[in-house]
Design a protein around this motif. Structure first.
Motif, PDB file in Angstrom:
ATOM      1  N   LEU A  26      38.204  57.460  -5.468  1.00 12.56           N
ATOM      2  CA  LEU A  26      39.223  57.736  -4.459  1.00 12.56           C
ATOM      3  C   LEU A  26      38.763  57.289  -3.077  1.00 12.56           C
ATOM      4  O   LEU A  26      39.577  56.846  -2.258  1.00 12.56           O
ATOM      5  CB  LEU A  26      39.570  59.224  -4.441  1.00 12.56           C
ATOM      6  N   GLN A  27      37.461  57.402  -2.808  1.00 11.13           N
ATOM      7  CA  GLN A  27      36.931  56.896  -1.540  1.00 11.13           C
ATOM      8  C   GLN A  27      37.178  55.397  -1.418  1.00 11.13           C
ATOM      9  O   GLN A  27      37.601  54.904  -0.362  1.00 11.13           O
ATOM     10  CB  GLN A  27      35.438  57.188  -1.448  1.00 11.13           C
ATOM     11  N   GLN A  28      36.901  54.661  -2.490  1.00  8.12           N
ATOM     12  CA  GLN A  28      37.120  53.215  -2.471  1.00  8.12           C
ATOM     13  C   GLN A  28      38.590  52.891  -2.249  1.00  8.12           C
ATOM     14  O   GLN A  28      38.934  52.004  -1.455  1.00  8.12           O
ATOM     15  CB  GLN A  28      36.650  52.608  -3.790  1.00  8.12           C
ATOM     16  N   LEU A  29      39.469  53.611  -2.922  1.00  5.99           N
ATOM     17  CA  LEU A  29      40.898  53.365  -2.806  1.00  5.99           C
ATOM     18  C   LEU A  29      41.403  53.656  -1.400  1.00  5.99           C
ATOM     19  O   LEU A  29      42.161  52.862  -0.821  1.00  5.99           O
ATOM     20  CB  LEU A  29      41.652  54.209  -3.835  1.00  5.99           C
ATOM     21  N   ALA A  30      40.998  54.790  -0.840  1.00  7.35           N
ATOM     22  CA  ALA A  30      41.462  55.169   0.496  1.00  7.35           C
ATOM     23  C   ALA A  30      40.943  54.203   1.551  1.00  7.35           C
ATOM     24  O   ALA A  30      41.676  53.800   2.468  1.00  7.35           O
ATOM     25  CB  ALA A  30      41.021  56.600   0.815  1.00  7.35           C
ATOM     26  N   SER A  46      45.528  55.061   5.885  1.00  5.72           N
ATOM     27  CA  SER A  46      45.646  55.633   4.548  1.00  5.72           C
ATOM     28  C   SER A  46      45.818  57.135   4.684  1.00  5.72           C
ATOM     29  O   SER A  46      45.258  57.753   5.600  1.00  5.72           O
ATOM     30  CB  SER A  46      44.408  55.292   3.711  1.00  5.72           C
ATOM     31  N   PHE A  47      46.592  57.721   3.766  1.00  9.03           N
ATOM     32  CA  PHE A  47      46.902  59.145   3.825  1.00  9.03           C
ATOM     33  C   PHE A  47      46.463  59.824   2.539  1.00  9.03           C
ATOM     34  O   PHE A  47      46.524  59.240   1.453  1.00  9.03           O
ATOM     35  CB  PHE A  47      48.402  59.363   4.027  1.00  9.03           C
ATOM     36  N   GLN A  89      45.374  63.674  -3.280  1.00 15.05           N
ATOM     37  CA  GLN A  89      46.475  62.775  -3.610  1.00 15.05           C
ATOM     38  C   GLN A  89      46.563  61.683  -2.547  1.00 15.05           C
ATOM     39  O   GLN A  89      46.940  61.937  -1.403  1.00 15.05           O
ATOM     40  CB  GLN A  89      47.802  63.539  -3.690  1.00 15.05           C
ATOM     41  N   ILE A  90      46.195  60.452  -2.921  1.00 11.63           N
ATOM     42  CA  ILE A  90      46.296  59.310  -2.020  1.00 11.63           C
ATOM     43  C   ILE A  90      47.714  58.755  -2.113  1.00 11.63           C
ATOM     44  O   ILE A  90      48.220  58.488  -3.214  1.00 11.63           O
ATOM     45  CB  ILE A  90      45.281  58.210  -2.389  1.00 11.63           C
ATOM     46  N   ILE A  91      48.365  58.582  -0.975  1.00 15.28           N
ATOM     47  CA  ILE A  91      49.730  58.063  -0.967  1.00 15.28           C
ATOM     48  C   ILE A  91      49.771  56.747  -0.194  1.00 15.28           C
ATOM     49  O   ILE A  91      48.959  56.506   0.702  1.00 15.28           O
ATOM     50  CB  ILE A  91      50.728  59.076  -0.359  1.00 15.28           C
ATOM     51  N   GLU A  92      50.714  55.897  -0.562  1.00 13.14           N
ATOM     52  CA  GLU A  92      50.892  54.605   0.089  1.00 13.14           C
ATOM     53  C   GLU A  92      51.285  54.809   1.541  1.00 13.14           C
ATOM     54  O   GLU A  92      52.107  55.671   1.868  1.00 13.14           O
ATOM     55  CB  GLU A  92      51.968  53.812  -0.642  1.00 13.14           C
TER      56      GLU A  92
END
Length: 524
Positions: free
Chosen positions: A145-149, A159-160, A178-181
């Motif tokens: 999730l760190q990489q994605l955010a 990023s949110f 929850q990472i959102i676009e």
């Protein structure tokens, strides 16, 4: 001299001369920026028209277009893709790992008690972080999730992350990430034409300019769907507990800025033009490599030599009106048809030097040296090391920012749940703010810098430790992202096993060894 000055000169030449002299003195008195960057009389500045606006006009209104183009470059321009992934890999890598460092002196603990408490907390955190259950979508663990955010922030500008509470079986913790676009945080349709500027790009502020809420669309605003889109207003912090409901990961450029700008924004034009140039050079090189012979026949009734002589001959349908270049192909032309040869002159000898020069400028804007941007190290050891050190100034800055704005808030919420559920013993956590801060203090360690010459790097690290400029703990993290204390305990076990196996002499054993049978001069 203008008409008015000419009239004065005809009547009183002395006064006209004084006017000209005063005008020259005024030009000489033009000091500071007025004679340089703010000058409007120099020929080099006459065609420079710049207009300064507020953050709203300069940034906020342009963010959607910048976001679209940044994503397009990431998907279609190799250099842009490599730049973002290089920053992501060096800043985050496999994930920033928790290293609890509590203030044991304020908490009244001994060093041994603090070490045991920290070990327990790290074990509990890994139970949650290394599982996909920490993700609201159950797709990534916390480190992924760190990489994605972070990659989303680089590509889209911000990023949110939401922190919902979702109970799940076989996992003792209920907090989720929850990472959102970033596109989903936008202004609702009903409030787009409000003139109070309280909601800009989905971010709501109060009369003091404080961010109070985010407006999140249920569906992506650009998705193809017949379903009516609705927006949810989510407060940034809980009204009663002050708990963060939304984590907004962005880098501010100017005061009063509400949304982030993609990191590729200053070099979008350069990257796009370079991608077009590379595609054109590639196509020209491919065409140049296809040497094709065209034969003009005086008698169209003669049998043609053949449209194509290659391995795909049986797969290509003949078309008298279409000629294509092929690898060593022979194309027959009809009567009164001719061809004019064209030599593209590819590969272009100046291509590499030109691309390198542009990459230097792009790397300077992104704070990534072009050697690292192109993964091409041909300079000396000192030059390559200087380039890496300069890049790692930026990597460390962004890592510290990611840790403080993303990892640390999530860890504090996790620790609060662990203490509330009694899995972690932390007296005073909910009653004393200073004690809570002391319990939550932590470091976040990521991938190490790496070494060009490992022997020199290790010798330099040992010298820093010996002179007291650094510690063994810090150098262990810098060189290999390890843990000095765990390494020491493991080494103690290893050395004891080597002594028991006779690989190294025991401290209690004698230094003199018995001569082997057949040894000495007589046995040779």
């Amino acid at each position: 001299m203008n008409l008015f000055d000419k009239t004065i000169a005809a009547v009183s030449p002395n006064r006209a001369l004084k006017r000209i002299e005063a005008r020259k003195k005024l030009k000489l008195l033009n000091q500071g920026y007025g004679d340089h960057g703010a000058n409007t009389r120099k020929k080099s500045m006459l065609g420079w028209f710049a207009k300064s606006g507020s953050v709203l006009e300069d940034i906020e209104h342009n963010i959607p277009k910048l976001r679209e183009r940044s994503r397009d470059l990431y998907m279609g321009a190799p250099l842009a893709t490599g730049a973002l992934k290089t920053i992501r890999t060096n800043v985050v890598g496999s994930g920033l790992k928790l290293n609890s460092q509590i203030d044991y002196e304020y908490l009244g603990m001994t060093l041994e008690e603090a070490d045991a408490w920290e070990t327990t907390v790290e074990r509990e955190f890994n139970l949650w972080a290394e599982s996909v259950h920490c993700d609201a979508q159950r797709m990534n663990n916390f480190y992924e999730l760190q990489q994605l955010a972070f990659l989303g922030q680089l590509m889209s500008g911000d990023s949110f992350a939401l922190l919902p509470v979702i109970p799940r079986p076989n996992i003792p913790y209920d907090i989720r990430v929850q990472i959102i676009e970033s596109d989903r945080v936008c202004t609702p349709d009903k409030k787009k034409f409000n003139t109070d500027n309280k909601i800009i790009n989905g971010v709501e502020v109060n009369f003091r300019g404080e961010v109070v809420a985010y407006h999140i669309a249920q569906n992506h605003p650009n998705s193809i769907s017949l379903k009516r889109n609705d927006w949810t207003r989510v407060k940034k912090f809980g009204a009663n507990t002050g708990r963060p409901n939304v984590i907004h990961l962005m880098e501010s450029e100017r005061p009063e800025q509400r949304r982030g700008v993609p990191i590729l924004a200053p070099v979008i034009e350069s990257l796009k033009q370079l991608a077009r140039y590379s595609e054109a050079e590639l196509m020209a090189a491919v065409v140049s490599g296809m040497y094709t012979v065209f034969i003009k026949s005086e008698n169209p009734q003669n049998e043609q030599p053949g449209q194509y002589f290659d391995e795909y001959d049986d797969q290509i349908e003949e078309d008298d009106t279409n000629y294509e270049l092929g690898n060593g192909a022979i194309v027959a032309l009809g009567e009164n048809e001719s061809i004019q040869d064209s030599n593209p002159g590819r590969p272009n000898q100046a291509f590499d030097g030109f691309v390198t020069a542009i990459c230097r400028q792009i790397g300077s804007a992104l704070e990534v040296p072009y050697e690292l941007l192109l993964k091409h190290f041909t300079a000396s050891y000192s030059a390559s090391r200087a380039a890496l050190l300069e890049a790692w100034k930026m990597f460390r800055m962004r890592r510290s920012w990611l840790a403080s704005d993303f990892c640390q808030p999530i860890y504090e919420e996790f620790l609060a749940e662990a203490v509330a559920k009694g899995r972690i013993n932390a007296p005073g956590f909910f009653t004393d703010p200073v004690a809570r801060k002391a319990y939550c203090t932590a470091e976040w360690n990521g991938p190490s810098q790496g070494q060009i010459d490992p022997l020199k790097e290790v010798k330099a690290a040992a010298q820093r430790v010996n002179e007291g400029f650094s510690t063994r703990t810090r150098e262990t993290v810098e060189l290999g992202n390890g843990d000095f204390f765990r390494n020491t305990r493991l080494r103690m076990v290893e050395e004891r096993l080597r002594q028991e196996g006779g690989l190294i002499p025991n401290e209690n054993s004698t230094l003199e060894e018995e001569p082997e049978p057949g040894g000495g001069e007589e046995g040779k």
